[in-house]
Motif scaffolding. Structure first.
Motif, PDB file in Angstrom:
ATOM      1  N   VAL A   4      60.410  -6.038  52.996  1.00  0.00           N
ATOM      2  CA  VAL A   4      61.468  -6.414  53.931  1.00  0.00           C
ATOM      3  C   VAL A   4      60.967  -6.114  55.336  1.00  0.00           C
ATOM      4  CG1 VAL A   4      63.835  -5.962  54.696  1.00  0.00           C
ATOM      5  CG2 VAL A   4      63.286  -5.954  52.242  1.00  0.00           C
ATOM      6  N   ARG A   5      61.094  -7.085  56.222  1.00  0.00           N
ATOM      7  CA  ARG A   5      60.683  -6.911  57.618  1.00  0.00           C
ATOM      8  C   ARG A   5      61.884  -6.454  58.432  1.00  0.00           C
ATOM      9  NH1 ARG A   5      56.522  -7.856  60.078  1.00  0.00           N
ATOM     10  NH2 ARG A   5      55.659  -9.284  58.544  1.00  0.00           N
ATOM     11  N   LEU A   6      61.665  -5.386  59.204  1.00  0.00           N
ATOM     12  CA  LEU A   6      62.648  -4.889  60.164  1.00  0.00           C
ATOM     13  C   LEU A   6      61.971  -4.922  61.526  1.00  0.00           C
ATOM     14  CD1 LEU A   6      63.961  -1.848  58.120  1.00  0.00           C
ATOM     15  CD2 LEU A   6      65.281  -3.869  58.731  1.00  0.00           C
ATOM     16  N   GLY A   7      62.384  -5.848  62.371  1.00  0.00           N
ATOM     17  CA  GLY A   7      61.741  -5.986  63.681  1.00  0.00           C
ATOM     18  C   GLY A   7      60.277  -6.329  63.505  1.00  0.00           C
ATOM     19  N   ASP A   8      59.402  -5.507  64.092  1.00  0.00           N
ATOM     20  CA  ASP A   8      57.958  -5.759  63.980  1.00  0.00           C
ATOM     21  C   ASP A   8      57.301  -4.932  62.878  1.00  0.00           C
ATOM     22  OD1 ASP A   8      57.955  -3.221  65.082  1.00  0.00           O
ATOM     23  OD2 ASP A   8      56.686  -3.729  66.789  1.00  0.00           O
TER      24      ASP A   8
END
Length: 128
Positions: A49-53
């Motif tokens: 899961v990507r959170l921001g960068d």
């Protein structure tokens, strides 16, 4: 050294009870985007899961790999809005949002997997 595109040298990996529920929380409660999910039977064997960068990896706990809660520090644009969104998605407040002496407006929540998230909005442009 090779690091996959979109990853950093250190990438958190969460082992939790209820990985599918945690993925939903990360997307709905923290604004993440699910990038990958491998399922083996009824367990999430690996997900990203990507959170921001930043990329976060996670999986369901098993007898060989028990759940191991951790604490994560997440920079957000608006700590109050982030707290409200996280709580609406199932988080439990462990520290109300407030201004801190180190230049952050911060609050804390515990996610459905037992992990602590410090939701921090930087108030000053500079070091701690």
């Amino acid at each position: 050294m090779l690091v996959p595109p979109g990853f950093h040298t250190v990438t958190p990996y969460l082992v939790v009870d209820g990985a599918a529920r945690l993925i939903d929380f990360l997307v709905q409660g923290l604004g993440g985007s699910e990038e990958l999910r491998h399922v083996d039977g009824d367990i999430v064997a690996h997900a990203q899961v990507r959170l921001g960068d930043s990329m976060l990896m996670l999986c369901d706990a098993t007898p060989a790999w028990p759940a191991t809660p951790c604490a994560l520090y997440l920079y957000v644009d608006d700590a109050d809005a982030a707290m409200a969104r996280a709580v609406a998605a199932g988080a439990t407040v462990i520290m109300e949002v407030g201004d801190k002496p180190y230049g952050d407006r911060q609050g804390g929540v515990r996610d459905p997997g037992g992990n602590v998230w410090w939701l921090s909005q930087r108030l000053v442009d500079g070091p701690y």
